[in-house]
Scaffold this active site. Structure first.
Site, PDB file in Angstrom:
ATOM      1  NE  ARG A  44      -3.475  -0.094   2.788  1.00  0.00           N
ATOM      2  CZ  ARG A  44      -4.788  -0.117   2.556  1.00  0.00           C
ATOM      3  NH1 ARG A  44      -5.355  -1.237   2.129  1.00  0.00           N
ATOM      4  NH2 ARG A  44      -5.529   0.946   2.751  1.00  0.00           N
ATOM      5  CB  CYS A  51      -7.869  14.203   3.136  1.00  0.00           C
ATOM      6  SG  CYS A  51      -9.435  13.348   2.803  1.00  0.00           S
ATOM      7  CG  MET A 220      -9.291  -0.100  13.639  1.00  0.00           C
ATOM      8  SD  MET A 220      -7.961  -0.459  12.456  1.00  0.00           S
ATOM      9  CE  MET A 220      -6.607  -0.806  13.572  1.00  0.00           C
ATOM     10  CG  ASP A 500      22.598  10.048  15.549  1.00  0.00           C
ATOM     11  OD1 ASP A 500      22.868  11.240  15.743  1.00  0.00           O
ATOM     12  OD2 ASP A 500      21.906   9.648  14.594  1.00  0.00           O
TER      13      ASP A 500
END
Length: 554
Positions: A44, A51, A220, A500
């Site tokens: 994907r 949007c 979700m 780092d």
């Protein structure tokens, strides 16, 4: 908003000369197969963060800060990444967003994807607002499958949930897709309590005369929608509502990697599916990986782990290095996605006295005396610096194992465990940096030979009880000189990368105990470090087999 690691790749490019060593080649399928045997052939790609809707369940009302355009993937970078994944076995690519139709070069991207040999399917998930304007051109470019997101069949409710108008245009877009021959047109509906659960039956009726696959998606919870778990309606509750209306509602056969559980009302033209991400997760058969709009690889949609392929590409990494990076990320994919939380994790941390007292109570290391040869190998008869002449040496299998330890504090330890270090997945990036540095040791240490390596493996493991990251590197070659320096450079670079990535939290990180554990092969024979100088957590001297868990080339 979580930001993945970027500086690690700058570090690698600054200190390593990528491309000077022969690269081990990963076999197709091995690259995209994780440690649980899941083979990932579905990619994907998010084309944009933008949007033209503001749906309540995926975006806060105040909006989000978008990534600046120079940091997003270009068209060429999208195609390069796609080609790389298809070469490793991906045969389906889905274009997502944001909303992919707001990207002006969408037809060009689809057309170029369809030219990639081995890619069977190019799909797109869209909110459908501009399908009536764009779909004909997208179909001509080669678009195979259309998914339309639609959460309500009531125009007023659509405007409420999306904070925008446009329901009629979406419905016309679905009808146009059907007229153009898309069969089925998939309609994605996120079901939410007190919003659209009373429309479930109406959505099923939509399948009576249309070749649509209505897919009900479990809500979700996540940070952006304030973890509203009370809005979740599980799959079995939805199923019960439908069976109350159609008692003969029947299941269909699903393919092994299908995320949707397919059902159908007998005699209806279309069908229904349930995507049970929360109540009955399908992680065990997951075959998907994702690329974000700014070029980060996510092996799990619900996870925080991201690795920047964009930075790797712009750092001129070779395809073999990119493949190794992808493989390492896939290998670290968890068995299933994280459990939901009612509130997001807040790193309001304090030092754990029990951990600190344990650390400070450790006795100092005691080193055994050793006899060293007074003859240096990297000088000639006049004492001038010179590389060792390996011309007359026989070729043998040589293996070396080195280790390093990074001492953290409890705050950093918990941030790494929860994958909340702002730069990204600390352990994965450290492992990749170690592998890259091993392959470029001759560019870092002047008197080392440039030798082809048959295997490099770096493992970084978080030890929560002592607030440490333990790094083990194992290197193998068939050649005339050993690989001790390659193993030591790999362990050291991995440790530096941990520093780092975590230094913004604390500058008090200590890198210690960089040492060679063992080596075999060559004229000087085998070597195993004395037990006294092993890392303190090891209760006994490790054997070669304990430190060489070879599972294939990296």
């Amino acid at each position: 908003m979580h930001k993945p690691v970027r500086n690690a790749w700058k570090f690698c490019r600054r200190h390593l000369s990528v491309g000077t060593q022969p690269k081990p080649v990963l076999s197709t399928k091995e690259t995209l197969t994780d440690l649980f045997g899941r083979y990932h052939n579905y990619l994907r790609i998010s084309l944009t963060e933008r949007c033209n809707l503001r749906c309540q369940y995926c975006m806060p009302e105040e909006g989000v800060k978008l990534t600046e355009k120079p940091h997003l993937l270009t068209t060429d970078e999208v195609i390069k990444i796609a080609r790389l994944f298809v070469k490793e076995g991906v045969d389906k690519i889905r274009l997502t967003g944001g909303e992919p139709t707001v990207r002006k070069d969408l037809p060009d991207i689809i057309y170029n994807l369809k030219q990639i040999e081995g890619l069977k399917t190019v799909a797109m998930t869209t909110n459908g607002l501009v399908l009536t304007k764009q779909l004909v051109a997208l179909q001509k470019a080669g678009l195979d499958i259309v998914n339309v997101s639609l959460d309500t069949l009531v125009a007023e409710k659509y405007e409420k949930i999306t904070r925008r108008k446009g329901w009629n245009r979406v419905m016309m877009g679905i009808d146009l897709a059907l007229q153009l021959g898309y069969n089925p047109v998939k309609v994605n509906c996120v079901v939410m309590k007190d919003f659209n659960e009373n429309e479930i039956v109406d959505f099923v009726r939509l399948t009576k005369d249309r070749s649509v696959d209505v897919r009900f998606i479990e809500y979700m919870p996540f940070t952006g929608n304030k973890w509203e778990v009370n809005k979740l309606i599980p799959y079995k509750s939805m199923l019960g509502m439908i069976q109350a209306e159609w008692p003969d509602f029947q299941p269909l056969k699903n393919a092994p990697n299908d995320t949707s559980k397919a059902w159908k009302v007998p005699g209806y033209k279309g069908q229904v599916g349930f995507i049970t991400s929360m109540s009955e997760h399908f992680c065990g058969t997951c075959n998907r990986v994702r690329i974000t709009a700014d070029g980060n690889l996510k092996v799990c949609l619900f996870g925080n782990t991201e690795i920047s392929l964009r930075d790797a590409i712009r750092s001129k990494c070779s395809d073999d290095d990119l493949t190794a990076l992808i493989s390492a990320a896939v290998k670290r994919k968890k068995k299933q996605h994280a459990e939901t939380r009612k509130t997001p994790f807040m790193p309001n941390l304090t030092y754990h006295n029990s951990i600190l007292s344990h650390l400070y109570s450790q006795k100092p290391f005691q080193y055994t005396q050793r006899m060293y040869c007074t003859k240096l190998t990297h000088t000639d008869d006049q004492g001038k610096v010179a590389m060792v002449d390996t011309g007359e040496k026989p070729e043998t299998t040589r293996i070396a194992v080195a280790t390093a330890t990074v001492q953290l504090n409890s705050e950093i330890t918990l941030l790494i465990r929860e994958n909340l270090i702002k730069k990204g997945d600390v352990l994965t990036i450290a492992e990749i940096a170690g592998i890259m540095s091993a392959k470029n040791t001759s560019s870092i240490v002047p008197l080392c030979h440039n030798i082809p390596l048959s295997h490099v493996q770096v493992k970084a493991k978080l030890k929560e009880e002592t607030c440490e990251v333990h790094i083990t590197s194992s290197v193998r070659c068939d050649g005339k000189t050993g690989v001790e320096m390659e193993a030591l450079v790999a362990a050291s670079t991995a440790a530096l990368t941990v520093y780092d990535m975590c230094k913004a939290v604390s500058k008090g990180i200590v890198i210690k105990e960089v040492k060679l554990l063992s080596k075999s092969g060559g004229k000087s024979g085998d070597y195993h470090a004395p037990e006294e100088i092993h890392v303190r957590d090891f209760n006994r001297k490790p054997t070669r087999n304990q430190w060489l868990p070879f599972v294939g080339p990296v």
